[in-house]
Design an enzyme around this catalytic site. Structure first.
Site, PDB file in Angstrom:
ATOM      1  N   GLU A  20       0.849  -1.193   0.000  1.00  0.00           N
ATOM      2  CA  GLU A  20       0.000   0.000   0.000  1.00  0.00           C
ATOM      3  C   GLU A  20       0.881   1.237   0.000  1.00  0.00           C
ATOM      4  OE1 GLU A  20      -3.694   0.327   2.320  1.00  0.00           O
ATOM      5  OE2 GLU A  20      -2.748   2.055   3.302  1.00  0.00           O
ATOM      6  N   HIS A 150     -13.442  -2.457  14.820  1.00  0.00           N
ATOM      7  CA  HIS A 150     -13.382  -1.038  14.447  1.00  0.00           C
ATOM      8  C   HIS A 150     -13.462  -0.196  15.720  1.00  0.00           C
ATOM      9  CE1 HIS A 150     -14.563   2.839  12.753  1.00  0.00           C
ATOM     10  NE2 HIS A 150     -14.145   2.395  11.582  1.00  0.00           N
TER      11      HIS A 150
END
Length: 288
Positions: A20, A150
């Site tokens: 990434e 999360h």
């Protein structure tokens, strides 16, 4: 169509290896991205993802430009796409721009809340974006997942439930947030499979090379630090060279264990530092 799901399906020997990168915030630094991409391309990753450009214009030109460059190097690219601060019309413009530039894969994200930018109300969650993309294009959709949940999730159970909603909305591949304890990832994998989610899952690895940077990332994503990892930071926080070497060694050990355990893929957060990608891939190149 070169979908990420097909890359996982067709690769005979796992894991899939990917990187990434992010668009530089200053235009003059964008010119240097070619050198970074050249180094990454030499390592023959299966794909490279590009984060959503700083500022997030409707054209999202930096992300699209870099993703297009990656495709021209013969490597599949994944363009990140966030939705919280955009209308359906704006997202549709972004989709058409991606398609016009030959981009076939996206990572559908809600996006971080910004107190200075009021959210729009067309998309509340990443699953809303995934459904909209699926209904309005043939783009292949990847989604994010969080081994430790999360930060805004009510519980681990509700987080897995929301992940299933992303899958039901059209996601065909998952990329995990960074983590530093492999046992946490393995438990997460078990929970994902028990929830009926049978998609390839990339394990997200970020080597520690800078204490302030990693502490900032941990604050944002909520990843926990194992005791042995904390000892590395404490011992070498004032020695940049030693911290780099120790951080790389820790990441290599993580990856070796993940590969030995048969993970689907390894997704390396390079922080636009090709030296990181080079050292990691060199250390593990004979393992797959």
């Amino acid at each position: 169509m070169s979908t990420i799901a097909n890359i996982f399906k067709n690769k005979t020997r796992k894991p899939v290896i990917s990187f990434e990168i992010f668009p530089p915030k200053r235009d003059e630094l964008l010119k240097n991205i070619d050198a970074t991409l050249a180094v990454l391309a030499d390592m023959h990753p299966d794909f490279i993802s590009v984060t959503f450009g700083a500022g997030g214009s409707v054209t999202n030109s930096a992300t699209v430009e870099i993703a297009s460059k990656i495709k021209k190097l013969g490597i599949e690219s994944v363009a990140h796409l966030t939705c919280l601060n955009y209308s359906k019309a704006e997202i549709l413009t972004m989709i058409r721009n991606l398609e016009a530039n030959g981009i076939e894969n996206i990572l559908a994200l809600r996006g971080d809340r910004n107190p200075n930018v009021p959210p729009k109300h067309d998309f509340a969650h990443a699953c809303d974006l995934s459904k909209f993309v699926r209904e309005n294009s043939s783009l292949s959709i990847s989604a994010a997942c969080y081994p430790e949940g999360h930060p805004e999730a009510e519980s681990r159970v509700s987080d897995i439930r929301h992940l299933k909603e992303k899958v039901d909305a059209g996601a065909t591949h998952l990329i995990s947030q960074l983590f530093f304890d492999n046992d946490i990832f393995y438990r997460f994998q078990e929970n994902v499979r028990m929830a009926g989610i049978d998609l390839p899952v990339d394990a997200g690895i970020m080597p520690v090379v800078n204490k302030a940077q990693i502490e900032r990332m941990i604050t944002l994503c909520g990843a926990s630090l194992p005791v042995k990892f904390q000892k590395i930071l404490t011992r070498y926080e004032n020695d940049k060279v030693a911290l780099f070497d120790a951080g790389m060694a820790y990441a290599v050990n993580q990856i070796i264990d993940l590969i030995a355990s048969g993970v689907d893929g390894i997704h390396i957060y390079t922080m636009n530092n090709p030296r990181i990608a080079d050292k990691l891939t060199s250390a593990i190149k004979n393992l797959f």
